[in-house]
Design an enzyme around this catalytic site. Sequence first.
Site, short mmCIF file in Angstrom:
data_model
loop_
_atom_site.label_atom_id
_atom_site.label_comp_id
_atom_site.label_asym_id
_atom_site.label_seq_id
_atom_site.Cartn_x
_atom_site.Cartn_y
_atom_site.Cartn_z
N LYS A 109 33.01 42.53 41.23
CA LYS A 109 34.46 42.55 41.41
C LYS A 109 34.80 43.63 42.42
O LYS A 109 34.09 44.62 42.52
CB LYS A 109 35.15 42.87 40.07
CG LYS A 109 36.60 42.48 40.01
CD LYS A 109 36.75 40.97 39.95
CE LYS A 109 37.97 40.51 39.23
NZ LYS A 109 37.81 39.17 38.67
N1 GLU Z 1 38.67 36.06 40.49
C1 GLU Z 1 38.23 34.94 39.72
C2 GLU Z 1 37.75 35.38 38.35
O1 GLU Z 1 38.12 36.40 37.84
C3 GLU Z 1 37.26 34.05 40.45
C4 GLU Z 1 36.00 34.68 40.94
C5 GLU Z 1 35.20 33.78 41.88
O2 GLU Z 1 35.59 32.67 42.12
O3 GLU Z 1 34.16 34.28 42.34
O4 GLU Z 1 37.04 34.66 37.69
#
Ligand code: GLU
Length: 420
Positions: A109
Site C-alpha cells: 500500500k
Molecule cells: N485499493 C484497492 C484495495 O484496497 C485495490 C488494490 C489493487 O487493485 O491493487 O483493495
Amino acid sequence: MREDLLRHPVFKMAAEQFDRSADFLKLTEDVRERCKWPKRLITVTIPIKRDSGKTEVLFGYRVQHHLSRGPVKGGLRFHPNVDLGEVAALAMWMNWKCALMGLPFGGGKGGVACDPRTMSNHELENVTRRYTSEILPFIGPETDVMAPDMGTNEQTMAWITDVYATHAGHLVPSIVTGKPVILQGSEGRTEATGHGVAFLAARALKRLNSKVKEPTAIVQGFGNVGSHAARTLESYGIKVIAVSDVTGAIHAADGLSISDLMDHVAKTGSVKDFPGSEVVNPDAMLTMKCSILIPAALERVIDESNAADLQCVILAEGANGPTTTKADAIIEKRGDIFLIPDILCNAGGVTCSYFEWVQNLQRFQWSKQEVLSKLDTMMAQAFDRVVSFAERNEIPIRVAALSLGIKEVADVKSQRGLYP
Ligand code: GLU
C-alpha cells in the site's frame, strides 16, 4: 519501529486481528513473526511547487508487506491522514486479501499525506510524478504494482505509467492496474470493487432469505467503491435508502435513484441537495434500520460507540478496516449481524487488478462481460469457502477469512525456508 507501529491505532488493529488468527492457526513463533512484519517500509519526501508558486514538501510512503508469493499489490492513497502506520496496516490487510483470493501477490500500500480536494489537477500530477520517481527503484511489474485507492483514480495511474515508461524507454502497461482502458487498463476495473461488495451482500442476503422481505441498503461513502456498490445493488432491485459522503448524508425512504445521484455528484461534487432526498446526520445514518449496511469510506467508523446500536442484518465492509476490534467483539456477542469482512468483501478490486495484470503480460484485452463473470465466479467461490470454514471451525467469519489468507502465506514462507 515495532513499538512505533504497534502504537498506531490502525496498525494495532491489524496486528490484533493477525494475532487472533495466528492463535487459531497455532502458528509457531518464528513463522508468526515473519508473517506479521512488513518487508519494506519506504518513506520519501516529495517537494512540489504549488500553483501559488510556493514550494511545499509532502511525505509519501510505500509499504511492501512481503514478496514471498509474488510482487506486492495494492493501492496508492492521497488523504490528509495518511501516515506510515496506516499504510503499513493497509499493506498487511492487502496481504491476506491477495492470499485469500489465491492471487499470486503479496500485499502493498502507498500513500501521500495531502488533501486532493484542495489541489489542482496540475498539482496532483506533480505529486504523482514526483512520488513515482522517488520510489522508482522499488517498483516494477514483478516487484510492486500499484492501483487506485482513496483520493486517486485512473488518471493517477496514467501518470505513473508515463513516468515508468519514460524511464524504461518503452511502455510497460503491467506497472500499475486501474489504468484507463485506452492505456491497456481492464474493462470492468473501475466498478469491480463496488460491484464485488454488492455481489457478496446479495449472496449473503440469499443465505438469510427467510429473514429479509424487502431488502434495503445504506452506503457510507460515495466514492468509487460506494457509488458502484450502490449502483449494482439497485440493479439487483435492492433499494438504497441512504448515502453519505464527506459533505453529509441523505435519505429517501422509497430509495434513491443511483444513476441520477451519480450525475448529481459529478455535477456538484457532493450528495447534498439531491432532489427528493432529506438531510440526515451522517453518524445517525449508520445506525438506521436497513438490511445491508456498507461502510465504504475510512477505517474505524464502526466502534464501541455505535456497534450495539446497528440495525442492519448484513454488514458488508467495502472499506478496509471499518470495524474496530472492540466493535467486532460487540457484533460477535450480538450474533444477529452477518458480517462480510473487508478482505473478502472488497476483494473484487484487487481480483480485477490481477485480471488486468494478466491481460497486460499477455498483451490481450478481455471483454467487460468476460471480466465481470470471471470476477463473480471468484468472489462466489471465496465467499462460500470462508463461510463454510467459519461454520466448520465455529469461529467468527473475520477470523476465518484472515486465517485462510494467513495460512497461505505462512505455508509459502515455511516451504521456502529461511535465507541465508
Ligand atoms: N485499493 C484497492 C484495495 O484496497 C485495490 C488494490 C489493487 O487493485 O491493487 O483493495
